[in-house]
Design a protein around this motif. Structure first.
Motif, short mmCIF file in Angstrom:
data_model
loop_
_atom_site.label_atom_id
_atom_site.label_comp_id
_atom_site.label_asym_id
_atom_site.label_seq_id
_atom_site.Cartn_x
_atom_site.Cartn_y
_atom_site.Cartn_z
N GLU A 113 34.88 37.85 27.97
CA GLU A 113 34.82 39.22 27.45
C GLU A 113 36.22 39.82 27.37
O GLU A 113 36.56 40.52 26.43
N PHE A 114 36.99 39.50 28.38
CA PHE A 114 38.36 40.02 28.48
C PHE A 114 39.18 39.54 27.29
O PHE A 114 39.98 40.29 26.72
N GLU A 115 38.97 38.27 26.94
CA GLU A 115 39.76 37.71 25.83
C GLU A 115 39.35 38.29 24.49
O GLU A 115 40.12 38.26 23.53
N GLN A 116 38.12 38.81 24.42
CA GLN A 116 37.64 39.35 23.15
C GLN A 116 37.98 40.82 22.95
O GLN A 116 37.64 41.40 21.92
N VAL A 117 38.57 41.42 23.95
CA VAL A 117 38.90 42.84 23.84
C VAL A 117 39.92 43.03 22.73
O VAL A 117 40.96 42.37 22.72
N VAL A 125 40.73 45.28 35.77
CA VAL A 125 39.65 44.55 36.42
C VAL A 125 39.61 44.89 37.90
O VAL A 125 40.65 45.02 38.55
N ILE A 126 38.41 45.06 38.41
CA ILE A 126 38.21 45.23 39.85
C ILE A 126 37.32 44.09 40.31
O ILE A 126 36.29 43.80 39.70
N LYS A 131 35.71 35.49 45.99
CA LYS A 131 35.54 34.36 45.06
C LYS A 131 35.90 34.73 43.63
O LYS A 131 36.54 33.94 42.94
N ALA A 132 35.49 35.92 43.23
CA ALA A 132 35.81 36.36 41.87
C ALA A 132 37.32 36.52 41.73
O ALA A 132 37.91 36.17 40.71
N LYS A 133 37.93 37.02 42.79
CA LYS A 133 39.38 37.23 42.76
C LYS A 133 40.10 35.88 42.66
O LYS A 133 41.01 35.70 41.86
N ALA A 134 39.64 34.91 43.48
CA ALA A 134 40.26 33.60 43.47
C ALA A 134 40.17 32.97 42.09
O ALA A 134 41.12 32.36 41.61
N PHE A 135 39.02 33.15 41.44
CA PHE A 135 38.86 32.56 40.11
C PHE A 135 39.73 33.28 39.09
O PHE A 135 40.45 32.65 38.33
N LEU A 136 39.67 34.61 39.12
CA LEU A 136 40.32 35.38 38.06
C LEU A 136 41.84 35.41 38.21
O LEU A 136 42.55 35.47 37.22
N SER A 137 42.34 35.36 39.45
CA SER A 137 43.79 35.49 39.59
C SER A 137 44.50 34.24 39.09
O SER A 137 45.69 34.28 38.84
N SER A 138 43.77 33.13 38.93
CA SER A 138 44.40 31.93 38.38
C SER A 138 44.37 31.94 36.85
O SER A 138 44.90 31.04 36.21
N GLY A 142 44.30 37.71 35.79
CA GLY A 142 44.88 38.02 37.09
C GLY A 142 45.81 39.20 37.11
O GLY A 142 45.84 39.96 38.06
N ARG A 143 46.59 39.35 36.01
CA ARG A 143 47.59 40.43 36.00
C ARG A 143 46.95 41.81 35.89
O ARG A 143 47.57 42.81 36.16
N SER A 144 45.68 41.85 35.45
CA SER A 144 45.04 43.14 35.23
C SER A 144 44.19 43.60 36.40
O SER A 144 43.55 44.64 36.33
N ILE A 145 44.18 42.80 37.47
CA ILE A 145 43.37 43.21 38.61
C ILE A 145 44.05 44.38 39.32
O ILE A 145 45.21 44.30 39.70
N ILE A 146 43.32 45.49 39.44
CA ILE A 146 43.94 46.65 40.09
C ILE A 146 43.39 46.88 41.48
O ILE A 146 43.98 47.59 42.28
N MET A 147 42.24 46.30 41.76
CA MET A 147 41.67 46.53 43.09
C MET A 147 40.80 45.34 43.46
O MET A 147 40.18 44.72 42.60
N GLU A 148 40.81 44.99 44.74
CA GLU A 148 39.94 43.91 45.17
C GLU A 148 39.22 44.32 46.46
O GLU A 148 39.77 45.05 47.29
N CYS A 149 37.99 43.91 46.59
CA CYS A 149 37.22 44.25 47.78
C CYS A 149 36.85 42.97 48.50
O CYS A 149 36.39 42.01 47.88
#
Lengths: 293, 167
Positions: A113-117, A125-126, A131-138, A142-149
């Motif tokens: 979805e991110f690529e289609q924006v 991205v939050i 696990k989501a963070k580990a996947f997305l930051s690679s 990854g550069r758009s993550i502003i918050m992680e829980c």
């Protein structure tokens, strides 16, 4: 003389083979034991997640009534931002793995979805859960993550967790018009469906035309309502995701236990055959030694 | 029938009433008739009290802008709950009282009413003595609070405990 040479030739490969076999035997025994241990672990994990899943699938019934009830307002009204400049994607996962492709699927769905924006829209991205963070930051996301829980998935999510995340989200200073929460909707233990739940900012809701049918609204009411709705959305999606996760883990651990069982069967057979072969060889050696004397 | 069930689940009051009354004969004309009953949903995260119930005549809701009574065909509105007693008057005249801490409510155009409370319990379950002691504790906290945030939290606790005692 001839006899001796023959014996030597016959004997030497046998000697090597014996040593080789017993080495292989030991190696096999170690591997077998390792696989047995793994099976014990996966079996225990399966039982734990089966118990957790039983609890979670009971708890999802009221949580779903609650969530669907809370979010039905969005179905009955048409809310759409006039212009979308900033949007927010929220990936709901957990800290715990070993539940199949559940978390990577969320990451993948969000990434595609991110690529289609289209260009000109800022997307942040939050991530909820490691696990989501580990996947997305690679990935490029990854550069758009502003918050992680973190610290999610050990115990069932509560409304307080959702409220805390919502609080942080509102206070993080990123003004978005529209957001989307990606989560696994629990269909059954075997199947989970990736769904998206939209969230909107207070401005978008108060400016949307279909809100005019609602009586006695002021900005304060809409603001508190929206903040509560955000917590509701997060609570509901986290609850669905937690139940999906337990179901998926139960199934995947069941599969792992079965696979380990198959491996153990095959290896036990090989082990016993090898062991017998070693014994036979040793016996042959002893007997031939005896006859030589 | 499957689609009929699905419609009931969506809580669409107009459609679900006509589906229930005339299971097979669903038509636009009937769906357009103004419903005389509301489709009432009341739930907390851990418990569902009403789900799409049509057996409800009136609901009194404590909201942030005062208590409102919701009858069928109430004008659409939404807002947040404040700590207090939510009274549900059922069609047979049974009155159920619940204590709600906070939450949101929405009354939609199709006469469906959703009330989602963060915490909700029947009023009989409340322990007044505990609420009194918690109130005293909260008042002490308010007196000793230094930051605005702590003061706010103590005030929320006070109002919640007071509402519980008065319930």
């Amino acid at each position: 003389m001839l006899k001796v040479t023959t014996r030597v030739i016959l004997y030497s490969p046998q000697c090597c083979q014996v040593r080789h076999s017993s080495g292989k035997l030991k190696e096999l025994a170690i591997r077998l034991k390792a696989v047995r241990n793994i099976q014990k672990i996966t079996k225990t994990m399966k039982m734990i997640s089966a118990a957790k899943f039983a609890q979670a699938s009971k708890a999802i019934v009221p949580a779903r009534a609650y969530g669907v009830g809370a979010l039905s307002m969005y179905d009955k009204t048409e809310i759409a931002p006039n212009e979308k400049k900033q949007q927010l994607f929220i990936a709901v996962s957990s800290d715990r793995g070993l539940c199949g492709a559940l978390h990577s699927n969320i990451g993948r769905a969000l990434k595609s979805e991110f690529e289609q924006v289209p260009e000109g829209i800022e997307t942040k991205v939050i991530t909820v859960g490691e696990k989501a963070k580990a996947f997305l930051s690679s990935t490029a996301v990854g550069r758009s993550i502003i918050m992680e829980c973190k610290e999610l998935g050990r115990v069932p999510p509560t409304f307080n967790d959702a409220a805390a995340i919502a609080d942080q989200m509102l206070g993080c200073g990123y003004d978005y018009q529209e957001g989307r929460v990606f989560y696994n909707w629990f269909k059954s233990a075997m199947s989970q469906i990736i769904k998206q739940q939209p969230v909107y900012s207070t401005e978008v809701v108060s400016q949307s035309a279909s809100m005019s049918v609602y009586d006695s609204l002021d900005d304060d009411v809409i603001k508190s309502y929206q903040e509560f709705q955000l917590a509701n959305t997060l609570y509901y999606t986290m609850k669905e995701n937690y139940t999906s996760e337990q179901g998926a883990r139960m199934v995947s651990m069941d599969g792992a236990t079965k696979n380990a069982g198959d491996m153990i069967d095959r290896m036990a057979l090989l082990y016993n055959r090898t062991r017998q072969a070693v014994i036979t060889t040793e016996l042959t050696e002893i007997i031939s030694g005896m006859t030589a004397l | 029938m499957a689609s009929a069930l699905m419609r009931v689940c969506t809580g669409n009051g107009a459609v679900c009433r006509s589906v229930l009354n005339t299971l097979q004969k669903r038509s636009f004309a009937e769906a357009a008739v103004k419903p005389s009953q509301m489709c009432f949903t009341f739930a907390s995260p851990s418990e569902v009290f009403y789900e799409g119930s049509e057996n409800v005549k009136q609901v009194d809701v404590p909201t942030g802008t005062g208590t409102i009574g919701i009858l069928a065909n109430h004008v659409p509105t939404l807002g947040v709950l404040k700590p207090g007693v939510l009274t549900v008057l059922e069609a047979e005249g049974t009155v159920n009282k619940y204590f709600v801490s906070s939450g949101s409510f929405s009354v939609n155009e199709d006469a469906s009413v959703q009330i989602t409370a963060e915490e909700a319990v029947p009023v009989d379950y409340l322990d007044r003595d505990l609420a009194r002691s918690n109130l005293a504790k909260a008042q002490a906290e308010l007196a000793s609070a230094t930051t605005d945030e702590a003061k706010m939290e103590a005030q929320i606790s006070i109002s919640c405990n007071e509402a519980m005692i008065n319930a």
